[in-house]
Motif scaffolding. Structure first.
Motif, PDB file in Angstrom:
ATOM      1  N   SER A  85      30.091 -30.036   4.898  1.00 60.73           N
ATOM      2  CA  SER A  85      30.715 -31.220   4.325  1.00 60.73           C
ATOM      3  C   SER A  85      29.856 -31.759   3.182  1.00 60.73           C
ATOM      4  N   GLY A  86      30.419 -32.717   2.498  1.00 60.62           N
ATOM      5  CA  GLY A  86      29.736 -33.293   1.345  1.00 60.62           C
ATOM      6  C   GLY A  86      30.665 -33.323   0.162  1.00 60.62           C
ATOM      7  N   ASP A  87      30.089 -33.291  -0.995  1.00 62.17           N
ATOM      8  CA  ASP A  87      30.878 -33.364  -2.217  1.00 62.17           C
ATOM      9  C   ASP A  87      31.373 -31.963  -2.592  1.00 62.17           C
ATOM     10  N   VAL A  88      32.037 -31.322  -1.629  1.00 63.76           N
ATOM     11  CA  VAL A  88      32.520 -29.952  -1.819  1.00 63.76           C
ATOM     12  C   VAL A  88      33.851 -29.781  -1.112  1.00 63.76           C
ATOM     13  N   THR A  89      34.536 -28.714  -1.478  1.00 61.30           N
ATOM     14  CA  THR A  89      35.732 -28.291  -0.771  1.00 61.30           C
ATOM     15  C   THR A  89      35.355 -27.068   0.038  1.00 61.30           C
ATOM     16  N   GLN A  91      25.512 -32.354  -2.922  1.00 66.68           N
ATOM     17  CA  GLN A  91      24.829 -31.857  -1.740  1.00 66.68           C
ATOM     18  C   GLN A  91      25.820 -31.419  -0.672  1.00 66.68           C
TER      19      GLN A  91
END
Length: 126
Positions: free
Chosen positions: A25-29, A1
């Protein structure tokens, strides 16, 4: 997400400037996300403003904003910007930040963006 948060909206006089910010933000770059700005006024369709690719290539989606609105990104700060100059009363709207992964090409279509912020209000007085 992905969590998307806009900030920087407010009230400005016609001819003035404003800079909006957006974090993702979150589980990302952040640098792996294509980013876009949209806007919407009550009773109207959401309108694409501009987008920027992961590599920094920019596209303005509406001719009325060309030369006045500039998108940029700072991957080190995980932040997207929208610099708005020479604002006009018709620019009054809620401005939304949207994002999609690097595996999906960015477009001027809202349907191509799965992640959205809550919006920030921009009001331009005449």
């Amino acid at each position: 997400q992905v969590r998307v948060v806009e900030s920087g909206g407010g009230l400005v006089q016609s001819g003035g400037s404003l800079r909006l910010s957006c974090t993702a933000s979150g589980d990302v770059t952040f640098g792996h996300l294509h980013m876009a700005w949209f806007r919407q006024t009550p009773g109207k369709e959401r309108e694409a403003v501009t987008y920027i690719t992961t590599r920094g290539a920019k596209t303005i989606c509406a001719a009325s904003m060309r030369g006045r609105f500039t998108i940029s990104r700072d991957n080190a700060q995980n932040t997207l910007y929208l610099q708005m100059d020479n604002l006009k009363p018709e620019d009054t709207a809620t401005y939304y930040c949207a994002t999609t992964s690097r595996y999906r090409p960015p477009t001027c279509s809202s349907g191509d963006y799965p992640y959205w912020g809550q919006g920030t209000q921009v009001t331009v007085s005449s």
